[in-house]
Design an enzyme around this catalytic site. Sequence first.
Site, PDB file in Angstrom:
ATOM      1  N   GLU A   4      36.885  37.555  35.605  1.00 32.35           N
ATOM      2  CA  GLU A   4      36.496  37.146  34.203  1.00 32.35           C
ATOM      3  C   GLU A   4      36.045  38.743  33.489  1.00 32.35           C
ATOM      4  O   GLU A   4      36.465  39.724  33.878  1.00 32.35           O
ATOM      5  CB  GLU A   4      34.619  37.217  34.877  1.00 32.35           C
ATOM      6  CG  GLU A   4      34.740  35.571  35.882  1.00 32.35           C
ATOM      7  CD  GLU A   4      33.167  35.758  37.032  1.00 32.35           C
ATOM      8  OE1 GLU A   4      32.559  36.371  36.562  1.00 32.35           O
ATOM      9  OE2 GLU A   4      33.309  34.597  37.548  1.00 32.35           O
ATOM     10  N   GLN A  29      33.857  40.808  39.122  1.00 32.68           N
ATOM     11  CA  GLN A  29      32.940  41.904  38.552  1.00 32.68           C
ATOM     12  C   GLN A  29      31.817  42.724  38.663  1.00 32.68           C
ATOM     13  O   GLN A  29      32.018  43.601  38.503  1.00 32.68           O
ATOM     14  CB  GLN A  29      32.173  40.653  37.803  1.00 32.68           C
ATOM     15  CG  GLN A  29      31.800  41.667  36.280  1.00 32.68           C
ATOM     16  CD  GLN A  29      31.263  40.381  34.675  1.00 32.68           C
ATOM     17  OE1 GLN A  29      30.300  39.796  34.526  1.00 32.68           O
ATOM     18  NE2 GLN A  29      32.717  40.661  34.188  1.00 32.68           N
ATOM     19  N   PHE A  30      30.904  42.641  39.827  1.00 33.24           N
ATOM     20  CA  PHE A  30      29.681  43.471  40.776  1.00 33.24           C
ATOM     21  C   PHE A  30      30.083  42.361  42.446  1.00 33.24           C
ATOM     22  O   PHE A  30      30.152  41.535  42.212  1.00 33.24           O
ATOM     23  CB  PHE A  30      28.835  43.013  40.056  1.00 33.24           C
ATOM     24  CG  PHE A  30      27.937  43.558  38.936  1.00 33.24           C
ATOM     25  CD1 PHE A  30      27.699  44.964  38.896  1.00 33.24           C
ATOM     26  CD2 PHE A  30      28.603  43.199  37.617  1.00 33.24           C
ATOM     27  CE1 PHE A  30      28.125  45.881  37.784  1.00 33.24           C
ATOM     28  CE2 PHE A  30      28.572  43.857  36.211  1.00 33.24           C
ATOM     29  CZ  PHE A  30      28.085  45.627  36.811  1.00 33.24           C
ATOM     30  N   ASP A  31      29.253  43.772  42.896  1.00 34.67           N
ATOM     31  CA  ASP A  31      29.489  43.290  44.335  1.00 34.67           C
ATOM     32  C   ASP A  31      28.382  41.755  44.462  1.00 34.67           C
ATOM     33  O   ASP A  31      28.722  41.020  45.687  1.00 34.67           O
ATOM     34  CB  ASP A  31      28.875  44.243  44.643  1.00 34.67           C
ATOM     35  CG  ASP A  31      27.580  44.824  44.005  1.00 34.67           C
ATOM     36  OD1 ASP A  31      26.671  44.595  43.675  1.00 34.67           O
ATOM     37  OD2 ASP A  31      27.722  46.166  43.616  1.00 34.67           O
ATOM     38  N   HIS A  77      23.647  43.749  41.357  1.00 37.14           N
ATOM     39  CA  HIS A  77      24.799  44.958  40.986  1.00 37.14           C
ATOM     40  C   HIS A  77      24.718  46.024  42.020  1.00 37.14           C
ATOM     41  O   HIS A  77      25.402  46.948  41.921  1.00 37.14           O
ATOM     42  CB  HIS A  77      24.366  45.144  39.872  1.00 37.14           C
ATOM     43  CG  HIS A  77      24.547  44.399  38.598  1.00 37.14           C
ATOM     44  ND1 HIS A  77      23.725  42.941  39.076  1.00 37.14           N
ATOM     45  CD2 HIS A  77      25.379  44.327  37.725  1.00 37.14           C
ATOM     46  CE1 HIS A  77      23.421  42.306  38.206  1.00 37.14           C
ATOM     47  NE2 HIS A  77      25.151  42.517  37.278  1.00 37.14           N
ATOM     48  N   PHE A 100      28.000  39.418  43.082  1.00 39.03           N
ATOM     49  CA  PHE A 100      29.047  38.222  42.891  1.00 39.03           C
ATOM     50  C   PHE A 100      30.344  37.499  43.526  1.00 39.03           C
ATOM     51  O   PHE A 100      30.974  36.736  43.192  1.00 39.03           O
ATOM     52  CB  PHE A 100      29.653  38.067  41.359  1.00 39.03           C
ATOM     53  CG  PHE A 100      27.956  38.526  40.526  1.00 39.03           C
ATOM     54  CD1 PHE A 100      26.935  37.935  40.832  1.00 39.03           C
ATOM     55  CD2 PHE A 100      27.964  39.572  39.197  1.00 39.03           C
ATOM     56  CE1 PHE A 100      25.772  38.637  40.109  1.00 39.03           C
ATOM     57  CE2 PHE A 100      27.029  40.299  39.079  1.00 39.03           C
ATOM     58  CZ  PHE A 100      26.085  39.419  38.888  1.00 39.03           C
ATOM     59  N   ALA A 105      34.236  31.295  37.959  1.00 41.06           N
ATOM     60  CA  ALA A 105      33.712  31.197  39.154  1.00 41.06           C
ATOM     61  C   ALA A 105      34.641  31.760  39.651  1.00 41.06           C
ATOM     62  O   ALA A 105      36.294  31.800  39.933  1.00 41.06           O
ATOM     63  CB  ALA A 105      34.378  29.575  39.521  1.00 41.06           C
ATOM     64  N   GLU A 106      34.228  32.462  41.303  1.00 38.56           N
ATOM     65  CA  GLU A 106      34.575  33.336  41.820  1.00 38.56           C
ATOM     66  C   GLU A 106      35.797  32.518  42.472  1.00 38.56           C
ATOM     67  O   GLU A 106      36.604  33.107  43.390  1.00 38.56           O
ATOM     68  CB  GLU A 106      34.277  34.293  42.196  1.00 38.56           C
ATOM     69  CG  GLU A 106      32.935  35.368  42.126  1.00 38.56           C
ATOM     70  CD  GLU A 106      32.290  34.566  40.525  1.00 38.56           C
ATOM     71  OE1 GLU A 106      31.503  33.362  40.569  1.00 38.56           O
ATOM     72  OE2 GLU A 106      31.610  35.625  40.078  1.00 38.56           O
ATOM     73  N   TYR A 131      29.789  36.199  46.327  1.00 36.11           N
ATOM     74  CA  TYR A 131      29.595  35.740  47.744  1.00 36.11           C
ATOM     75  C   TYR A 131      30.060  34.361  47.426  1.00 36.11           C
ATOM     76  O   TYR A 131      30.469  34.008  48.428  1.00 36.11           O
ATOM     77  CB  TYR A 131      28.526  35.068  47.832  1.00 36.11           C
ATOM     78  CG  TYR A 131      27.581  36.858  48.588  1.00 36.11           C
ATOM     79  CD1 TYR A 131      27.739  37.382  49.468  1.00 36.11           C
ATOM     80  CD2 TYR A 131      26.903  37.785  47.826  1.00 36.11           C
ATOM     81  CE1 TYR A 131      27.600  38.797  50.154  1.00 36.11           C
ATOM     82  CE2 TYR A 131      26.694  39.844  47.804  1.00 36.11           C
ATOM     83  CZ  TYR A 131      26.909  39.529  49.707  1.00 36.11           C
ATOM     84  OH  TYR A 131      26.777  41.168  49.691  1.00 36.11           O
ATOM     85  N   PRO A 132      29.919  34.012  45.808  1.00 35.15           N
ATOM     86  CA  PRO A 132      30.773  32.417  45.893  1.00 35.15           C
ATOM     87  C   PRO A 132      32.084  32.173  46.444  1.00 35.15           C
ATOM     88  O   PRO A 132      32.374  31.321  46.820  1.00 35.15           O
ATOM     89  CB  PRO A 132      30.838  32.614  44.224  1.00 35.15           C
ATOM     90  CG  PRO A 132      29.845  32.630  44.274  1.00 35.15           C
ATOM     91  CD  PRO A 132      29.743  34.090  44.580  1.00 35.15           C
TER      92      PRO A 132
HETATM   93  C1  LIG Z   1      28.353  34.232  40.153  1.00 31.84           C
HETATM   94  C2  LIG Z   1      28.286  35.344  39.178  1.00 31.84           C
HETATM   95  N1  LIG Z   1      29.238  35.857  38.540  1.00 31.84           N
HETATM   96  C3  LIG Z   1      29.323  36.874  37.793  1.00 31.84           C
HETATM   97  C4  LIG Z   1      28.437  37.682  37.213  1.00 31.84           C
HETATM   98  C5  LIG Z   1      28.508  38.155  35.725  1.00 31.84           C
HETATM   99  N2  LIG Z   1      27.885  37.860  34.481  1.00 31.84           N
HETATM  100  C6  LIG Z   1      26.658  37.790  34.127  1.00 31.84           C
HETATM  101  S1  LIG Z   1      26.309  37.240  32.911  1.00 31.84           S
HETATM  102  C7  LIG Z   1      28.421  35.770  32.522  1.00 31.84           C
HETATM  103  C8  LIG Z   1      28.188  35.420  31.972  1.00 31.84           C
HETATM  104  C9  LIG Z   1      27.239  34.244  31.818  1.00 31.84           C
HETATM  105  O1  LIG Z   1      27.517  33.156  30.589  1.00 31.84           O
HETATM  106  P1  LIG Z   1      26.708  31.482  30.426  1.00 31.84           P
HETATM  107  O2  LIG Z   1      26.604  30.790  31.695  1.00 31.84           O
HETATM  108  O3  LIG Z   1      27.726  31.200  29.381  1.00 31.84           O
HETATM  109  O4  LIG Z   1      24.993  32.933  29.866  1.00 31.84           O
HETATM  110  P2  LIG Z   1      24.763  33.382  29.062  1.00 31.84           P
HETATM  111  O5  LIG Z   1      24.887  34.804  29.217  1.00 31.84           O
HETATM  112  O6  LIG Z   1      26.060  33.273  27.845  1.00 31.84           O
HETATM  113  O7  LIG Z   1      23.606  33.305  28.584  1.00 31.84           O
HETATM  114  C10 LIG Z   1      28.743  36.722  33.898  1.00 31.84           C
HETATM  115  C11 LIG Z   1      30.099  36.233  34.343  1.00 31.84           C
HETATM  116  C12 LIG Z   1      27.063  37.011  37.213  1.00 31.84           C
HETATM  117  N3  LIG Z   1      25.735  36.881  37.211  1.00 31.84           N
HETATM  118  N4  LIG Z   1      26.991  35.775  38.840  1.00 31.84           N
END
Ligand SMILES: Cc1ncc(C[n+]2csc(CCOP(=O)(O)OP(=O)(O)O)c2C)c(N)n1
Lengths: 386, 332
Positions: free
Chosen positions: B36, B89-91, B136, B93, B66-67, B95-96
């Site tokens: 991501e 992206q971070f520890d 995080h 995340f 989507a992990e 788990y999926p």
């Molecule tokens: C399972 C998971 N993977 C990665 C992240 C890191 N992350 C935080 S916000 C984000 C983007 C989210 O985008 P969207 O669903 O469009 O929501 P928005 O931030 O635009 O409101 C990501 C990749 C996370 N929080 N959770």
Amino acid sequence: MTVDSTAGAPTTAPAHGSPADAGPPELVQLLTPEGERVDHPAYSLETTPEELRSIYRDLVLVRRFDSEATSLQRQGELGLWASLLGQEAAQVGSGRAMRPTDYAFPTYREHGVAWCKGVDPLNLLGMFRGVNHGGWDPNEKNFHLYTIVIGSQTLHATGYAMGITKDGADDAVIAYFGDGASSQGDVSEAFTFASVYQAPVVFFCQNNQWAISEPTEKQTRVPLYQRASGFGFPGVRVDGNDVLACLAVTRWALDHARTGQGPVLIEAFTYRMGAHTTSDDPTRYRIAEELESWKLKDPIERLKAYLVREGWADSAFLESVEAESEQLARRVREGVRTMPDPDPSSIFENVYAEGHALVDEEREGYLAYASSFVGAAAEITDGEDD
Amino acid sequence: MAVEPEFDKPVTMVKALNEALRRSLDENPKTLVMGEDVGRLGGVFRVTDGLHKDFGEERVIDTPLAESGIVGTAIGLALRGYRPVVEIQFDGFVYPAFDQIVTQLAKMHARALGHIKLPVTIRIPFAGGIGAVEHHSESHEAYFAHTAGLKVVAPSNPADAHWMLRQAIASDDPVVFLEPKRRYWDKAVLDPTGAPALGLHQARVARSGSDLTLVAYGPMVKVCLEAAEAAAEDGLKLEVVDLRSLSPIDFDTLEQSVKRTGRAVVVHEAPVFLGMGAELAARITERCFYSLEAPVLRVGGYFAPYPPSRVEDAFLPDLDRVLDAVDRAMAF
Ligand SMILES: Cc1ncc(C[n+]2csc(CCOP(=O)(O)OP(=O)(O)O)c2C)c(N)n1
Ligand SMILES: [Mg+2]
């Protein structure tokens, strides 16, 4: 970017027809970017000037709260902030559509929904300051804790809605999520469960065009609202910067859900006007013109234009809202600055509902260790005094 | 593509990792980087900065959010002969994707009787200390190390990060590559044209001493080195072993060290309960029983969720807690 679809006139066909019909995505709109009130055959909305002023007030206060939080982060009072700038209408419109007994499951950006549910904005700031991981009782206002792990909450919302059905109640639930989240397996599973059990849940996707640096094209080839049809429930795309359309469509969807007709997917087509969070630098991945084009669709300006044109808002009203928003900002500023740090021993609190021997043992160990420092510091001070 | 020759000055761990990815992409056309925001943004920590520009989006891939999808498709790409390096992206995340990692990635080579290889590298910025919101700051190394079929490594400094990542990508086994995010901005000298001093799974004696062995990896190596420095002022000579690899573990190096010092303290951020320290203490005890002057002690996080950032300093092992354990071990 498919921004073209927000520009058009209101659609005349029901917005939740078969996606196989193709054609450009339909967009429900009741208030044009110029502040023109238009009708939609499927989604009517009766409003009084009083109510419109109250909606306007919500939008302004929520934006002011948000900008104050951004400033507080810059000043070091918060570790991080996820701004809702540009998404006020989607959040206030859907938030106001809920009854007090309806339950909301937010992401981390739903400050406007929290506001509508009556959650004290200061409560939202605890986790961004780093003093807690949530910090409010979700059941008090029927507003669940913020969820950072993308998509997880859509399943919780669905399960909660399944419980409502089992109880024979007529409450409903809104699951908030983003365009990026739509790719998560959890979200597809939530769609499946909600559909199979006809759960009274509305999936409210704020398509703000970006998931951090990735545009919506990286997540989907079909307009997101069309995903619903494959799961067997209706999907609607609404102008997410039109608070009236968001209110009308969400009201309809909640009604649909609570009357046993099953879930609905709403895609609120909007734009993330700010950075993803205060840690992000959007100039690395998106162009300024895109932002400029969305400025013309500002959710607050269009309602203001409408109110003023109709003679329902005079300068005294507008100024009073402005003054109130400054008051709110002051309260938030002071509240954050005086927010106490938790006692380190709170690490061991609430790990279990029934307690746990190891947690208790480690708490004792920690307290003994910490007090050895207090003793040592006192000894040193004593020594110096002598 | 030309490799930038800006290594006459010390570089950050971020830069060292970036260079490792760059060289791996350059050396083997089958190497892919995916995750991501790893493309145009260069990753939230900028570890993939510039790679998208230089290698194109066919090699440096911004994936859907989507992990499970990221790791699952990396497995498929590996089956087709590619060498995916995925970024979580971070520890919190990963788990999926845990299911794909544990039930599929770890076991496929064995199930196919060795006929297929899964050269997938999973990079994860891990552990705490950066003042972040929840999910995080997690230290989940024991979950992965507990799973046969996965290799798990955690560098502590820029040079190791560079060489170990190149070695991990070159490995024919799946490697969980844990990057200590609070050390991302530490700088050290690195010559990427040289050769690695150690094999991927060898430990290093990061500081020699004769009184007690501190065992650490990733972010805690620095804390242990500082503790050793502080202890030296009191006349205590602490040895520091940087494990580097958590599966397999270089027990020979550990054994040699503890047999000389007679005492060991294991330090990690993860909760002590059933953490890496439990296995390390047990093995050290088995191998060095007659040389030990004290039980092997452990310093780590508590049995509680990683706390809000304003109290994380109380959760994280620091100089004082390490020295406290050293004192207790020396008192036996
Ligand atoms: C399972 C998971 N993977 C990665 C992240 C890191 N992350 C935080 S916000 C984000 C983007 C989210 O985008 P969207 O669903 O469009 O929501 P928005 O931030 O635009 O409101 C990501 C990749 C996370 N929080 N959770
Ligand atoms: Mg988004």
